[in-house]
Design an enzyme around this catalytic site. Structure first.
Site, PDB file in Angstrom:
ATOM      1  N   HIS A   1      33.732  34.018 -14.671  1.00 38.44           N
ATOM      2  CA  HIS A   1      32.561  33.261 -14.235  1.00 38.44           C
ATOM      3  C   HIS A   1      31.768  32.798 -15.440  1.00 38.44           C
ATOM      4  CE1 HIS A   1      31.602  37.561 -14.385  1.00 38.44           C
ATOM      5  NE2 HIS A   1      30.396  37.189 -14.805  1.00 38.44           N
TER       6      HIS A   1
ATOM      7  N   HIS B   1      28.071  31.713 -16.631  1.00 34.60           N
ATOM      8  CA  HIS B   1      26.646  31.746 -16.283  1.00 34.60           C
ATOM      9  C   HIS B   1      25.989  30.456 -16.777  1.00 34.60           C
ATOM     10  CE1 HIS B   1      26.264  36.241 -15.660  1.00 34.60           C
ATOM     11  NE2 HIS B   1      27.356  36.226 -16.392  1.00 34.60           N
TER      12      HIS B   1
HETATM   13  P1  5GP Z   1      28.811  39.605 -15.977  1.00 33.15           P
HETATM   14  O1  5GP Z   1      28.027  40.700 -16.638  1.00 33.15           O
HETATM   15  O2  5GP Z   1      30.119  40.113 -15.382  1.00 33.15           O
HETATM   16  O3  5GP Z   1      28.999  38.407 -16.861  1.00 33.15           O
HETATM   17  O4  5GP Z   1      27.896  39.092 -14.796  1.00 33.15           O
HETATM   18  C1  5GP Z   1      28.168  39.301 -13.455  1.00 33.15           C
HETATM   19  C2  5GP Z   1      27.057  38.617 -12.696  1.00 33.15           C
HETATM   20  O5  5GP Z   1      27.402  38.612 -11.332  1.00 33.15           O
HETATM   21  C3  5GP Z   1      25.705  39.326 -12.828  1.00 33.15           C
HETATM   22  O6  5GP Z   1      24.761  38.427 -13.356  1.00 33.15           O
HETATM   23  C4  5GP Z   1      25.396  39.761 -11.405  1.00 33.15           C
HETATM   24  O7  5GP Z   1      24.023  39.675 -11.094  1.00 33.15           O
HETATM   25  C5  5GP Z   1      26.231  38.826 -10.577  1.00 33.15           C
HETATM   26  N1  5GP Z   1      26.663  39.387  -9.296  1.00 33.15           N
HETATM   27  C6  5GP Z   1      27.220  40.611  -9.090  1.00 33.15           C
HETATM   28  N2  5GP Z   1      27.509  40.776  -7.775  1.00 33.15           N
HETATM   29  C7  5GP Z   1      27.128  39.620  -7.156  1.00 33.15           C
HETATM   30  C8  5GP Z   1      27.169  39.203  -5.796  1.00 33.15           C
HETATM   31  O8  5GP Z   1      27.595  39.908  -4.889  1.00 33.15           O
HETATM   32  N3  5GP Z   1      26.690  37.960  -5.533  1.00 33.15           N
HETATM   33  C9  5GP Z   1      26.190  37.130  -6.509  1.00 33.15           C
HETATM   34  N4  5GP Z   1      25.733  35.943  -6.121  1.00 33.15           N
HETATM   35  N5  5GP Z   1      26.134  37.512  -7.801  1.00 33.15           N
HETATM   36  C10 5GP Z   1      26.598  38.737  -8.124  1.00 33.15           C
END
Ligand code: 5GP
Ligand code: ZN
Length: 151
Positions: free
Chosen positions: A104, A106
């Protein structure tokens, strides 16, 4: 590479079996609001097909993800969100603090002088008014398309 697609929250969002506030969708990509946003309009761009990390991601799909991130960064500068910039960040792998193991990107809208709000948002990660925020991003995307199609 191992990936537990059935247990993947982002695959469930794509399938519609987990809730999300979507701002954009096409055949290969989906963009929705982060559930714990750092700033208002914090959006995640994902491939619909599960890819655990960049090692697992088709490079063409990677280019499409960035293209959509680029459009969203431009969209949040237009309309109600009135961003002045954005952070585009992709955490690749546990070592880089990836917590959801479905690739993903951001897109985090930024405003001039928002350093304190950003720091607070980074700590608190509280959701904003999700429906109006998503509507503002969709409106920004529409506005961008209108600009692009102008002769
Ligand atoms: P990472 O640290 O893996 O780059 O970020 C994962 C992101 O996914 C975090 O910003 C977190 O808030 C978001 N996230 C985790 N679970 C969910 C979810 O169930 N729905 C949505 N919309 N975002 C999520
Ligand atoms: Zn997945």
């Amino acid at each position: 590479m191992f990936c537990d697609v059935s247990g993947c929250i982002f695959c469930r969002i794509v399938a519609g079996t987990a809730p999300s506030t979507r701002v954009y969708e096409d055949d290969t990509l989906c963009a929705f609001l982060d559930i714990r946003p750092i700033t208002r309009g914090h959006t995640l761009v994902i491939p619909k097909r599960h890819a655990t990390d960049l090692d697992d991601l088709d490079p063409e799909l990677g280019a499409r993800i960035f293209t959509l991130g680029h459009r969203l960064a431009k969209a949040v500068r237009r309309g109600e969100l009135a961003a002045d910039g954005a952070n585009l960040v992709l955490n690749d792998g546990k070592a880089a603090f990836q917590t959801v193991h479905h690739v993903h990107l951001h897109v985090v809208p930024r405003r001039h002088g928002d350093r304190l709000t950003f720091a607070k948002g980074f700590l608190l990660r509280r959701p904003h008014d999700t429906e109006t925020t998503a509507a503002a991003i969709r409106a920004g995307l529409d506005r961008l398309e209108t600009e692009e199609n102008r002769p």
